[in-house]
Design an enzyme around this catalytic site. Structure first.
Site, PDB file in Angstrom:
ATOM      1  N   GLU A  79       8.573   9.926  -8.556  1.00  0.00           N
ATOM      2  CA  GLU A  79       9.390  10.409  -7.447  1.00  0.00           C
ATOM      3  C   GLU A  79      10.422   9.409  -6.967  1.00  0.00           C
ATOM      4  O   GLU A  79      11.267   9.603  -6.345  1.00  0.00           O
ATOM      5  CB  GLU A  79       8.430  10.668  -6.101  1.00  0.00           C
ATOM      6  N   VAL A  80       9.973   8.083  -7.072  1.00  0.00           N
ATOM      7  CA  VAL A  80      10.705   6.983  -6.795  1.00  0.00           C
ATOM      8  C   VAL A  80      11.266   6.265  -8.060  1.00  0.00           C
ATOM      9  O   VAL A  80      10.279   5.842  -8.822  1.00  0.00           O
ATOM     10  CB  VAL A  80      10.158   5.927  -5.876  1.00  0.00           C
ATOM     11  N   HIS A 140       0.729   2.124 -10.164  1.00  0.00           N
ATOM     12  CA  HIS A 140      -0.029   2.589  -9.174  1.00  0.00           C
ATOM     13  C   HIS A 140      -1.376   1.879  -9.499  1.00  0.00           C
ATOM     14  O   HIS A 140      -2.013   1.952 -10.513  1.00  0.00           O
ATOM     15  CB  HIS A 140      -0.252   4.139  -9.052  1.00  0.00           C
ATOM     16  N   ASN A 182       4.051   6.314 -13.560  1.00  0.00           N
ATOM     17  CA  ASN A 182       4.733   7.760 -13.996  1.00  0.00           C
ATOM     18  C   ASN A 182       6.305   7.759 -14.536  1.00  0.00           C
ATOM     19  O   ASN A 182       6.926   6.726 -13.903  1.00  0.00           O
ATOM     20  CB  ASN A 182       4.858   8.766 -12.552  1.00  0.00           C
ATOM     21  N   ARG A 228       0.862  -1.247  -0.104  1.00  0.00           N
ATOM     22  CA  ARG A 228       0.039  -0.027   0.052  1.00  0.00           C
ATOM     23  C   ARG A 228       1.130   1.201   0.055  1.00  0.00           C
ATOM     24  O   ARG A 228       1.877   1.358   0.834  1.00  0.00           O
ATOM     25  CB  ARG A 228      -1.017   0.138   1.067  1.00  0.00           C
ATOM     26  N   ASP A 229       0.552   2.445  -0.757  1.00  0.00           N
ATOM     27  CA  ASP A 229       1.217   3.482  -0.781  1.00  0.00           C
ATOM     28  C   ASP A 229       1.064   4.270   0.675  1.00  0.00           C
ATOM     29  O   ASP A 229       0.035   4.238   1.313  1.00  0.00           O
ATOM     30  CB  ASP A 229       0.675   4.393  -2.056  1.00  0.00           C
ATOM     31  N   ILE A 230       2.048   4.658   0.941  1.00  0.00           N
ATOM     32  CA  ILE A 230       2.212   5.442   2.132  1.00  0.00           C
ATOM     33  C   ILE A 230       1.356   6.742   2.103  1.00  0.00           C
ATOM     34  O   ILE A 230       0.956   7.261   3.266  1.00  0.00           O
ATOM     35  CB  ILE A 230       3.761   5.979   2.586  1.00  0.00           C
ATOM     36  N   HIS A 283       6.923   1.414 -10.925  1.00  0.00           N
ATOM     37  CA  HIS A 283       6.155   0.790 -10.261  1.00  0.00           C
ATOM     38  C   HIS A 283       4.684   1.102 -10.873  1.00  0.00           C
ATOM     39  O   HIS A 283       4.801   2.111 -11.613  1.00  0.00           O
ATOM     40  CB  HIS A 283       6.118   1.288  -8.955  1.00  0.00           C
TER      41      HIS A 283
HETATM   42  P1  DGP Z   1       5.827   8.327  -8.116  1.00  0.00           P
HETATM   43  O1  DGP Z   1       5.397   9.478  -7.785  1.00  0.00           O
HETATM   44  O2  DGP Z   1       4.894   7.513  -9.442  1.00  0.00           O
HETATM   45  O3  DGP Z   1       7.000   7.496  -8.214  1.00  0.00           O
HETATM   46  O4  DGP Z   1       5.137   7.485  -6.755  1.00  0.00           O
HETATM   47  C1  DGP Z   1       5.747   7.132  -5.838  1.00  0.00           C
HETATM   48  C2  DGP Z   1       4.884   6.780  -4.801  1.00  0.00           C
HETATM   49  O5  DGP Z   1       5.506   6.019  -3.789  1.00  0.00           O
HETATM   50  C3  DGP Z   1       4.005   7.931  -3.944  1.00  0.00           C
HETATM   51  O6  DGP Z   1       2.716   7.861  -4.273  1.00  0.00           O
HETATM   52  C4  DGP Z   1       4.535   7.660  -2.440  1.00  0.00           C
HETATM   53  C5  DGP Z   1       5.071   6.279  -2.394  1.00  0.00           C
HETATM   54  N1  DGP Z   1       6.112   6.248  -1.483  1.00  0.00           N
HETATM   55  C6  DGP Z   1       7.299   6.908  -1.293  1.00  0.00           C
HETATM   56  N2  DGP Z   1       7.974   6.344  -0.148  1.00  0.00           N
HETATM   57  C7  DGP Z   1       7.146   5.214   0.227  1.00  0.00           C
HETATM   58  C8  DGP Z   1       7.399   4.456   1.122  1.00  0.00           C
HETATM   59  O7  DGP Z   1       8.358   4.412   2.170  1.00  0.00           O
HETATM   60  N3  DGP Z   1       6.491   3.297   1.435  1.00  0.00           N
HETATM   61  C9  DGP Z   1       5.269   3.188   0.706  1.00  0.00           C
HETATM   62  N4  DGP Z   1       4.361   2.319   1.179  1.00  0.00           N
HETATM   63  N5  DGP Z   1       5.164   4.118  -0.259  1.00  0.00           N
HETATM   64  C10 DGP Z   1       6.009   4.927  -0.489  1.00  0.00           C
END
Ligand code: DGP
Length: 116
Positions: free
Chosen positions: A94-95, A101, A86, A28-30, A99
């Site tokens: 961002e990461v 979503h 993305n 799950r997204d944080i 991935h």
């Molecule tokens: P993007 O912008 O597509 O790279 O999405 C990165 C997503 O990752 C963003 O919605 C927040 C999520 N995220 C970032 N750090 C963490 C983490 O440490 N744990 C979890 N579960 N999600 C994270």
């Protein structure tokens, strides 16, 4: 430096993992954008969609199939959901660990703002 997602996949950082197999991990997204917001992540590090190759075709289809199964599991298959990848800065990435979503559980509105 390993990505935050690589560390989650290895169990070095906490996450609410909902699925894992030898190819992908889903958690799950944080900062969820909707009641269901799950990230489906390849276990191997691929930084962006631009780095995907023909050899990754099975992996990509695995990500989509897992997303479909999780949507059903979350009870949002019939109401509907959105799948997003993305890529790079203007794509809002961002990461830098590929991935997908899976977002749903509320009306999501138009795909993207038409004002630019
Ligand atoms: P993007 O912008 O597509 O790279 O999405 C990165 C997503 O990752 C963003 O919605 C927040 C999520 N995220 C970032 N750090 C963490 C983490 O440490 N744990 C979890 N579960 N999600 C994270």
């Amino acid at each position: 430096m390993p990505t935050v997602f690589a560390r989650i996949i290895r169990g070095e950082l906490p996450s609410e993992t909902v699925y894992q197999d030898e190819w992908v991990t889903a958690f799950r997204d944080i900062v969820p954008a909707a009641p269901t917001h799950i990230l489906i992540v390849p276990n191997k590090v691929i930084p962006t969609m631009n780095d995907v190759t023909e050899d990754d075709a099975d992996l990509l289809s695995r990500m989509l199939l897992v997303a479909k199964e999780l949507a059903a599991q979350e009870g949002i298959a019939e109401s509907g959901y959105r799948l997003i990848i993305n890529c790079n800065k203007e794509g809002g990435q961002e990461v830098y660990h590929l991935h997908l979503h899976l977002i749903g559980g509320r009306p999501l509105g138009p795909m993207i703002s038409r004002s630019w």
